[in-house]
Design a protein around this motif. Sequence first.
Motif, mmCIF file in Angstrom:
data_model
loop_
_atom_site.group_PDB
_atom_site.id
_atom_site.type_symbol
_atom_site.label_atom_id
_atom_site.label_comp_id
_atom_site.label_asym_id
_atom_site.label_seq_id
_atom_site.Cartn_x
_atom_site.Cartn_y
_atom_site.Cartn_z
ATOM 1 N N ALA A 53 0.918 -1.000 -0.067
ATOM 2 C CA ALA A 53 0.101 0.048 0.033
ATOM 3 C C ALA A 53 0.808 1.299 0.068
ATOM 4 O O ALA A 53 0.556 2.244 -0.683
ATOM 5 C CB ALA A 53 -0.782 -0.150 1.080
ATOM 6 N N GLU A 57 0.709 3.939 -2.909
ATOM 7 C CA GLU A 57 0.373 5.218 -2.676
ATOM 8 C C GLU A 57 1.423 6.258 -3.190
ATOM 9 O O GLU A 57 1.060 7.458 -3.173
ATOM 10 C CB GLU A 57 0.065 5.274 -1.272
ATOM 11 C CG GLU A 57 -0.631 6.424 -0.526
ATOM 12 C CD GLU A 57 -2.184 6.743 -1.164
ATOM 13 O OE1 GLU A 57 -2.587 7.930 -1.192
ATOM 14 O OE2 GLU A 57 -2.697 5.956 -1.823
ATOM 15 N N ARG A 60 0.806 8.476 -6.030
ATOM 16 C CA ARG A 60 -0.272 9.570 -6.152
ATOM 17 C C ARG A 60 0.631 10.803 -6.089
ATOM 18 O O ARG A 60 0.139 11.682 -7.180
ATOM 19 C CB ARG A 60 -0.895 9.578 -4.737
ATOM 20 C CG ARG A 60 -2.271 10.174 -5.103
ATOM 21 C CD ARG A 60 -3.211 9.976 -3.639
ATOM 22 N NE ARG A 60 -3.374 8.583 -3.632
ATOM 23 C CZ ARG A 60 -4.379 8.100 -4.245
ATOM 24 N NH1 ARG A 60 -5.546 9.138 -5.062
ATOM 25 N NH2 ARG A 60 -4.920 6.832 -4.020
ATOM 26 N N LYS A 106 -6.066 13.120 -5.722
ATOM 27 C CA LYS A 106 -7.172 12.689 -4.756
ATOM 28 C C LYS A 106 -8.081 11.556 -5.046
ATOM 29 O O LYS A 106 -8.759 11.050 -4.494
ATOM 30 C CB LYS A 106 -7.862 13.812 -4.168
ATOM 31 C CG LYS A 106 -6.851 14.920 -3.670
ATOM 32 C CD LYS A 106 -7.826 16.013 -3.130
ATOM 33 C CE LYS A 106 -6.873 17.133 -2.540
ATOM 34 N NZ LYS A 106 -7.748 18.322 -2.115
ATOM 35 N N THR A 107 -7.896 11.066 -6.464
ATOM 36 C CA THR A 107 -8.888 10.121 -6.897
ATOM 37 C C THR A 107 -8.431 8.712 -7.015
ATOM 38 O O THR A 107 -6.946 8.858 -6.671
ATOM 39 C CB THR A 107 -9.255 10.486 -8.514
ATOM 40 O OG1 THR A 107 -8.067 10.732 -9.235
ATOM 41 C CG2 THR A 107 -9.958 12.185 -8.414
ATOM 42 N N SER A 109 -8.402 4.475 -5.815
ATOM 43 C CA SER A 109 -8.661 3.738 -4.741
ATOM 44 C C SER A 109 -7.813 4.115 -3.566
ATOM 45 O O SER A 109 -6.664 4.464 -4.033
ATOM 46 C CB SER A 109 -8.592 2.158 -5.009
ATOM 47 O OG SER A 109 -9.399 1.778 -5.895
ATOM 48 N N SER A 110 -8.387 4.259 -2.429
ATOM 49 C CA SER A 110 -7.522 4.489 -1.326
ATOM 50 C C SER A 110 -6.892 3.243 -0.784
ATOM 51 O O SER A 110 -7.135 2.189 -1.569
ATOM 52 C CB SER A 110 -8.567 4.790 -0.046
ATOM 53 O OG SER A 110 -9.248 3.682 0.290
ATOM 54 N N THR A 111 -5.948 3.406 -0.110
ATOM 55 C CA THR A 111 -5.131 1.982 0.539
ATOM 56 C C THR A 111 -6.026 1.043 0.938
ATOM 57 O O THR A 111 -5.981 -0.020 0.625
ATOM 58 C CB THR A 111 -4.073 2.505 1.660
ATOM 59 O OG1 THR A 111 -4.725 3.007 2.338
ATOM 60 C CG2 THR A 111 -3.177 3.365 1.087
ATOM 61 N N ASN A 113 -9.373 0.458 0.383
ATOM 62 C CA ASN A 113 -10.093 -0.023 -0.673
ATOM 63 C C ASN A 113 -9.563 -0.805 -1.581
ATOM 64 O O ASN A 113 -9.984 -1.959 -2.144
ATOM 65 C CB ASN A 113 -10.980 1.106 -1.481
ATOM 66 C CG ASN A 113 -12.286 1.433 -0.771
ATOM 67 O OD1 ASN A 113 -13.070 0.914 -0.679
ATOM 68 N ND2 ASN A 113 -12.265 2.907 -0.011
ATOM 69 N N SER A 139 -6.698 1.098 -8.442
ATOM 70 C CA SER A 139 -7.254 -0.269 -8.484
ATOM 71 C C SER A 139 -6.651 -1.095 -9.170
ATOM 72 O O SER A 139 -6.339 -2.255 -8.632
ATOM 73 C CB SER A 139 -8.761 0.123 -8.687
ATOM 74 O OG SER A 139 -9.113 0.325 -9.918
ATOM 75 N N TYR A 142 -3.575 -2.537 -7.603
ATOM 76 C CA TYR A 142 -3.750 -3.606 -6.527
ATOM 77 C C TYR A 142 -4.108 -5.063 -7.071
ATOM 78 O O TYR A 142 -3.796 -6.006 -6.735
ATOM 79 C CB TYR A 142 -4.907 -3.075 -5.625
ATOM 80 C CG TYR A 142 -4.448 -2.027 -4.720
ATOM 81 C CD1 TYR A 142 -3.770 -2.257 -3.431
ATOM 82 C CD2 TYR A 142 -4.498 -0.660 -4.818
ATOM 83 C CE1 TYR A 142 -3.253 -1.371 -2.510
ATOM 84 C CE2 TYR A 142 -4.265 0.184 -3.816
ATOM 85 C CZ TYR A 142 -3.368 -0.165 -2.784
ATOM 86 O OH TYR A 142 -2.830 0.821 -1.919
ATOM 87 N N TYR A 259 -18.207 -1.100 1.222
ATOM 88 C CA TYR A 259 -17.778 -0.353 0.246
ATOM 89 C C TYR A 259 -17.700 -1.009 -1.080
ATOM 90 O O TYR A 259 -17.574 -0.408 -1.997
ATOM 91 C CB TYR A 259 -16.164 -0.002 0.695
ATOM 92 C CG TYR A 259 -15.886 0.604 2.091
ATOM 93 C CD1 TYR A 259 -16.199 2.055 2.223
ATOM 94 C CD2 TYR A 259 -15.615 -0.453 3.066
ATOM 95 C CE1 TYR A 259 -16.136 2.457 3.518
ATOM 96 C CE2 TYR A 259 -15.379 0.362 4.480
ATOM 97 C CZ TYR A 259 -15.642 1.518 4.498
ATOM 98 O OH TYR A 259 -15.657 2.156 5.803
#
Length: 291
Positions: A53, A57, A60, A106-107, A109-111, A113, A139, A142, A259
């Motif tokens: 993650a 991340e 970004r 900022k768009t 998938s978050s870590t 999700n 996404s 991941y 989610y």
Amino acid sequence: MKKVSFYVSNLVKRVLNYGKFKNEFLKRLPKEFHGAARLLFYHTFTPAEKELASKIESFRSRIPELSSAKEIYSYTSPHSNSFATDEQGNALPGEYLGSAVEAHMKTGSSTFNGILLRRIVEGAGVKRILELGTNTGFSGCYFLSVPGTELVTIEGSDALCEIAKQNMDRISDKHRIMNMLFDEAISKLIEEKATFDCVFIDGQHEQKATLHYTQRVLPLLKPGALIVHDDIYWSEDMHAAWEQMVQDPKFSQTVDLFYKGICVLGNGAENKAHYDMGEYLPRPEIFRKNW
């Protein structure tokens, strides 16, 4: 104050339902979904997941340097009851609007999700994934981090495709980005006789659009394949689409992970089963009221 109240009720419910979740829910839930359910209940990553993650991340902050354009144009998600089709029955996209490239940091998938998606795919032994809505490729990163996976991902914005390719290339080259509208790409894949173990629908967050694309991807799937829906609590309208799928006899199993919502395509022989994390944790409020 509202967030604090939700946090407290969430914590209390976790403590009270710890035994039921562990000894009742996990015994009923198919084993392939245990990892995803545990993440939702315990909110803890493994050391390897933390490392992954952190790596993803870190992409970004590099997004502005990955784009040849300073302004990114992409299709917006239509509001409830705004879904429409053309004469051929293909979905009409939302507005094609521009925004600063920095806004797209900022768009995606978050870590949390992203790891949730990874656990769903890894737990189910998924190898070929179709994604509707590439965005900046988080996404996809991941998905591709699971050994042996291949990804086909569809995105209408050429600028987002450019960014996503560079992000996903850092994880794996086992991906194909289709710079098309969803219906156009799905039709092409059907012509190619492509098949997938899993489809992730993360594009137009609207009831009719969600049901439309769910129906469209069925020819690409075999019995037992997963359809994973993003943001099933996005709006009242979007949640109504999820509730309709829970009742759909095409799916032998459905799993509400807040989610994400998972539908397992059946073969007509199984008894339908639904598994709901809302029985053990406070259910999320609708994210966007009156959307």
